[in-house]
Structures are given as C-alpha cells and as structure tokens.
Design a protein around this motif. Structure first.
Motif, PDB file in Angstrom:
ATOM      1  N   GLN A   1      -8.457  14.655   5.282  1.00  0.00           N
ATOM      2  CA  GLN A   1      -8.467  14.317   6.659  1.00  0.00           C
ATOM      3  C   GLN A   1      -7.317  13.212   6.969  1.00  0.00           C
ATOM      4  OE1 GLN A   1     -11.892  11.991   7.853  1.00  0.00           O
ATOM      5  NE2 GLN A   1     -11.880  12.877  10.004  1.00  0.00           N
TER       6      GLN A   1
ATOM      7  N   HIS B   1      -6.894  10.617   4.091  1.00  0.00           N
ATOM      8  CA  HIS B   1      -8.290  10.465   3.192  1.00  0.00           C
ATOM      9  C   HIS B   1      -8.944  11.676   2.491  1.00  0.00           C
ATOM     10  CE1 HIS B   1      -9.533   6.201   4.511  1.00  0.00           C
ATOM     11  NE2 HIS B   1      -8.581   6.334   4.973  1.00  0.00           N
TER      12      HIS B   1
ATOM     13  N   ASP C   1      -3.814   4.396   4.661  1.00  0.00           N
ATOM     14  CA  ASP C   1      -5.024   4.447   5.423  1.00  0.00           C
ATOM     15  C   ASP C   1      -4.806   5.578   6.188  1.00  0.00           C
ATOM     16  OD1 ASP C   1      -7.660   3.479   5.788  1.00  0.00           O
ATOM     17  OD2 ASP C   1      -7.182   2.921   7.587  1.00  0.00           O
ATOM     18  N   TRP C   2      -4.030   6.559   6.243  1.00  0.00           N
ATOM     19  CA  TRP C   2      -3.682   7.497   7.189  1.00  0.00           C
ATOM     20  C   TRP C   2      -4.428   8.856   6.601  1.00  0.00           C
ATOM     21  CZ3 TRP C   2      -0.478  11.600   6.291  1.00  0.00           C
ATOM     22  CH2 TRP C   2       0.692  11.088   5.281  1.00  0.00           C
TER      23      TRP C   2
ATOM     24  N   ASN D   1     -12.335  13.300   2.322  1.00  0.00           N
ATOM     25  CA  ASN D   1     -13.669  13.073   2.848  1.00  0.00           C
ATOM     26  C   ASN D   1     -14.400  14.496   2.897  1.00  0.00           C
ATOM     27  OD1 ASN D   1     -15.751  12.320   4.494  1.00  0.00           O
ATOM     28  ND2 ASN D   1     -14.577  12.072   6.555  1.00  0.00           N
TER      29      ASN D   1
ATOM     30  N   ARG E   1      -6.133  10.238   9.128  1.00  0.00           N
ATOM     31  CA  ARG E   1      -6.834   9.223   9.886  1.00  0.00           C
ATOM     32  C   ARG E   1      -5.746   8.551  10.824  1.00  0.00           C
ATOM     33  NH1 ARG E   1     -11.669   6.979   7.965  1.00  0.00           N
ATOM     34  NH2 ARG E   1     -12.818   8.812   7.070  1.00  0.00           N
TER      35      ARG E   1
ATOM     36  N   GLU F   1      -7.625  10.472  18.077  1.00  0.00           N
ATOM     37  CA  GLU F   1      -7.145  11.178  16.789  1.00  0.00           C
ATOM     38  C   GLU F   1      -6.087  11.991  17.025  1.00  0.00           C
ATOM     39  OE1 GLU F   1      -9.996  11.245  13.286  1.00  0.00           O
ATOM     40  OE2 GLU F   1     -11.599  11.197  15.029  1.00  0.00           O
TER      41      GLU F   1
ATOM     42  N   SER G   1     -15.217   7.952   2.782  1.00  0.00           N
ATOM     43  CA  SER G   1     -14.152   8.628   2.273  1.00  0.00           C
ATOM     44  C   SER G   1     -13.226   7.924   1.349  1.00  0.00           C
ATOM     45  CB  SER G   1     -13.435   8.755   3.524  1.00  0.00           C
ATOM     46  OG  SER G   1     -12.856   7.647   4.126  1.00  0.00           O
TER      47      SER G   1
END
Length: 219
Positions: free
Chosen positions: A165, A39, A36-37, A41, A167, A181, A30
């Motif tokens: 997505q 993405h 980093d939250w 994918n 994350r 999640e 991804s």
C-alpha cells in the motif's frame, strides 16, 4: 523464455502471499517498508486486481473466477500463436507473460487458498462475511454473540491476498484532489505484473503492432 517469466512471477507472487498469510493477522498494524509512504498491510478481498469486484455474492465471485479462467486460456492461446510468428518481438512476449502471470496468480488464490489455509478461516472477519449467502456462523463481539452470514468457500471462492500500500496524499493546493490519497488500493505482486504489462502495451503499441499501425496509415 516467456513462460519462464510467467513461472518466476507466479513463484514470487505466491511466496509473498504465503508468507503474509502465515505471519500476519487481520487488524495487525501496517509495517513501513520505505519511509512512511510504502507499507506492508495485510488484507484479503473477494475481487480481482486492486480489490475490484464483479458484482456481489456467490454468483459475482463465481462469475469473476470463471472469467479469469477463460481470460487466462485466451492469453495462453494468444501467446502460443505469437511465438510462432518470426517477426514477433521478445519484449512483447514478456509483457504478455506478465499479464498472464498476474491473472494466474490471483486465480490461484481463489482456486486453492480455501483448501491450503482451511484452519485460517475466521467468520468474524469482515472480508469473510457477505450478505445473502445463506451460510451462517456464530461470532462473539465483546462478550455478545450473534449469527453472521459468511461467504461460500471452496474451489474458485477463495479470497485474494493483498499486502502492498502506498501512503501518499495529494498536496493540499491541488483542486479537488488535495488531501486525498494518491492511490488508496492495496495490491500484490500479481496486480503489479498485470499493471506493468497493460501499461507497456499501451505505451509501446506502435512497436508491438507495426503492421496494424501501417494499415491505419494506408486507410
């Protein structure tokens, strides 16, 4: 205006899907879009919004696609009726258009992607396999070959392309949810349009349907 919004959302949805489909491969890592939250994918699914399915196998997929066709026809008919009403709010028509565009965007995948991306079909990828189909293809894993059952292909049987997505996980101190999640589903522009439309209808129903609200008060 309403169908202009529908067309715009459809174009954006399909451009993103085609770009993803032609530039990413199954099992590609991804790509972070925002920190980093959030993405990118790439996945495919045989279901509807957020990968939800209506049963399994050929008949489940076919039933889902036919349901989409009927639902889209009903939404178009409803919007055309609403446009003729002088009291209808433009905002409501746009919101209805978002739902229509989202449903049509995912239906387009099921209708045409098996023809547009005929050479991209890989029977060894999990989302192209389905038990009970009766259609077999040979796959080789680490030098070992085996026959696997693959999904039906063609009109109304194509997979839906998803790519976005979140994350994020719930803080560990939250009971039951801690560490899990927040929203694990992978989604696309069409799913986002449907969600926005439905949420706005729920939040602003008193504004969109004032007569219905008045009737309830009188009753």
């Amino acid at each position: 205006m309403t169908f202009g919004i529908v067309f715009l959302v459809l174009i954006i949805d399909q451009l993103v899907k085609i770009w993803i489909k032609t530039n990413f491969a199954f099992n590609d890592p991804s790509v972070p879009l925002i920190g980093d939250w959030f993405h990118l994918n790439f996945v495919e699914n045989q279901g509807m919004a957020f990968g939800t399915q209506l049963g399994g196998g050929m008949w489940g997929k076919l039933t889902l696609s036919i349901f989409r066709v009927i639902a889209i026809g009903a939404i178009i008919y409803y919007i055309l009726k609403q446009i003729k009403k002088p009291e209808v709010k433009l905002e409501f028509l746009i919101v209805s258009g978002l739902v229509l565009a989202g449903a049509a965007g995912n239906l387009f995948d099921s209708m045409f992607y098996d023809f547009i991306f005929r050479d991209y079909f890989d029977p060894c990828i999990s989302y192209n396999q389905i038990e009970g189909s009766g259609i077999y293809a040979e796959c080789t894993y680490y030098g070992y070959s085996e026959m696997v059952e693959v999904r039906h292909r063609g009109f109304l049987f194509g997979n839906v392309v998803d790519m976005f997505q979140f994350r994020m996980t719930w803080p560990s101190w939250i009971p039951w949810l801690g560490g899990s999640e927040v929203f694990p589903a992978i989604w696309n522009v069409a799913d986002f349009a449907i969600s926005c439309g439905v949420i706005l209808v729920l939040l602003r129903q008193k504004i969109y349907f004032p007569k219905e609200q008045e009737k309830e008060k009188e009753a």
